[in-house]
Design a protein around this motif. Sequence first.
Motif, PDB file in Angstrom:
ATOM      1  N   SER A 282       0.853  -1.191   0.000  1.00 29.76           N
ATOM      2  CA  SER A 282       0.000   0.000   0.000  1.00 29.76           C
ATOM      3  C   SER A 282       0.884   1.234   0.000  1.00 29.76           C
ATOM      4  O   SER A 282       2.036   1.200   0.462  1.00 29.76           O
ATOM      5  CB  SER A 282      -0.885   0.000   1.254  1.00 29.76           C
ATOM      6  OG  SER A 282      -1.568   1.240   1.410  1.00 29.76           O
ATOM      7  N   ILE A 283       0.329   2.336  -0.505  1.00 25.80           N
ATOM      8  CA  ILE A 283       0.976   3.626  -0.302  1.00 25.80           C
ATOM      9  C   ILE A 283       0.992   3.897   1.205  1.00 25.80           C
ATOM     10  O   ILE A 283       0.024   3.627   1.913  1.00 25.80           O
ATOM     11  CB  ILE A 283       0.192   4.728  -1.040  1.00 25.80           C
ATOM     12  CG1 ILE A 283       0.250   4.482  -2.561  1.00 25.80           C
ATOM     13  CG2 ILE A 283       0.731   6.115  -0.704  1.00 25.80           C
ATOM     14  CD1 ILE A 283      -0.704   5.345  -3.361  1.00 25.80           C
ATOM     15  N   VAL A 284       2.111   4.379   1.693  1.00 28.46           N
ATOM     16  CA  VAL A 284       2.244   4.633   3.127  1.00 28.46           C
ATOM     17  C   VAL A 284       1.375   5.829   3.517  1.00 28.46           C
ATOM     18  O   VAL A 284       1.518   6.922   2.967  1.00 28.46           O
ATOM     19  CB  VAL A 284       3.717   4.890   3.502  1.00 28.46           C
ATOM     20  CG1 VAL A 284       3.841   5.289   4.971  1.00 28.46           C
ATOM     21  CG2 VAL A 284       4.559   3.648   3.211  1.00 28.46           C
ATOM     22  N   ASN A 285       0.462   5.593   4.463  1.00 31.09           N
ATOM     23  CA  ASN A 285      -0.331   6.688   5.021  1.00 31.09           C
ATOM     24  C   ASN A 285      -0.072   6.751   6.527  1.00 31.09           C
ATOM     25  O   ASN A 285       0.829   6.088   7.044  1.00 31.09           O
ATOM     26  CB  ASN A 285      -1.824   6.518   4.702  1.00 31.09           C
ATOM     27  CG  ASN A 285      -2.400   5.219   5.253  1.00 31.09           C
ATOM     28  OD1 ASN A 285      -1.738   4.484   5.984  1.00 31.09           O
ATOM     29  ND2 ASN A 285      -3.639   4.926   4.886  1.00 31.09           N
ATOM     30  N   ARG A 286      -0.837   7.523   7.227  1.00 32.75           N
ATOM     31  CA  ARG A 286      -0.576   7.725   8.653  1.00 32.75           C
ATOM     32  C   ARG A 286      -0.643   6.414   9.440  1.00 32.75           C
ATOM     33  O   ARG A 286       0.223   6.135  10.275  1.00 32.75           O
ATOM     34  CB  ARG A 286      -1.588   8.729   9.219  1.00 32.75           C
ATOM     35  CG  ARG A 286      -1.348   9.045  10.684  1.00 32.75           C
ATOM     36  CD  ARG A 286      -2.398  10.009  11.202  1.00 32.75           C
ATOM     37  NE  ARG A 286      -2.247  10.224  12.626  1.00 32.75           N
ATOM     38  CZ  ARG A 286      -3.141  10.842  13.382  1.00 32.75           C
ATOM     39  NH1 ARG A 286      -4.251  11.317  12.839  1.00 32.75           N
ATOM     40  NH2 ARG A 286      -2.932  10.989  14.681  1.00 32.75           N
ATOM     41  N   LEU A 287      -1.671   5.594   9.182  1.00 31.28           N
ATOM     42  CA  LEU A 287      -1.810   4.336   9.908  1.00 31.28           C
ATOM     43  C   LEU A 287      -0.614   3.427   9.680  1.00 31.28           C
ATOM     44  O   LEU A 287      -0.040   2.870  10.629  1.00 31.28           O
ATOM     45  CB  LEU A 287      -3.096   3.627   9.489  1.00 31.28           C
ATOM     46  CG  LEU A 287      -3.325   2.298  10.210  1.00 31.28           C
ATOM     47  CD1 LEU A 287      -3.876   2.532  11.603  1.00 31.28           C
ATOM     48  CD2 LEU A 287      -4.259   1.398   9.406  1.00 31.28           C
TER      49      LEU A 287
END
Length: 358
Positions: A282-287
């Motif tokens: 996945s694209i790295v997000n906050r979670l």
Amino acid sequence: MNTWPDNRIQQLLGIDIPIIQAPMAGSVFSEMAIAVSEAGGLGSLPCALLSPEQIRSELQLIRQQTSRPINLNFFCHQAPQADPDRENEWRNRLAPYYRELELDPQMMIPTASRSPFDAILCDLVAEERPEVVSFHFGLPDPTLLTRVKATGAKIISSATTVDEARWLEAAGCDAIIAQGAEAGGHRGIFLSDDIATQVGTMALVPQVVDAVKVPVIAAGGIADARGIVAAFALGASAVQLGTAYLFCPEARISPVYRQALRTAKDSNTALTNVLTGRPARSIVNRLVREVGPLSALAPEFPLAGGALTPLRAKAESKNSADFSPLWSGQAARLSQELPAGELTKRLAQEALARFGSH
């Protein structure tokens, strides 16, 4: 030269172009599958998040609009064992996010449902008779697989190692997807759970080609004609593209997901288990950044996703992708924003032109 260097997949599956649209559950429905199949590739309908009634409905739409071969895709994971302690720990870990978004950390949450292939879905396949049936996370029970093969469907599954490819061939697969570590979405890994040792597409494809007799489909980090030509040079008979098709208008993805894809870089995806409980790119997000990428707290697949549902909905209503699965491979920025049928034809034309110039 205006022919493909290897046409085994076209002959096996009855398609004109050796490009397979990856089945991406939640993002792809009948519109995409129809467009790709009509263009000469293989359109795929992901069934892991659909009920049998929804699968029939989507397939009815497909059959009304194309007579070309279609692929139905199913997951083969083991149904998870309930683990209340682990699920409570997971909810406790997410509680600060609930409070930040003014949600009750103790609220009832939906059950994350990704159904493994079972007798009911096997009955559906026997009734609907798709030309191709593909599986992820190995293969179903041999009794079910025998019933699927008896319909005449060609069987495909994903391998992330040479050992998995050999296992799939021995079990009766007609073709094997060699899924390199660059690929977006869930890893097809099933003989091991060691994500640290996953192989890249460039190294995996030729080794799988050498190890099995059935045609090999390259997947992972392929989004343009250069990648397609490279895959064939490595011995592949076809390619499977996922992320490239997410840029098409037929992809049913949220505005925040589409924006994340448009700004994705080669270096901002990660293999993470915090979104579903199973490693996926996945694209790295906050979670992913704050809880993962890999967390021992995440409940077994697909249960981890349930507690994220309220967070995702609330954040997306504020135009934030902090808690959304943003499945993407490492080559997102090579993608073009075109209708799926046009993309399929253009990639084929550009790849054939490159073959012709060699």
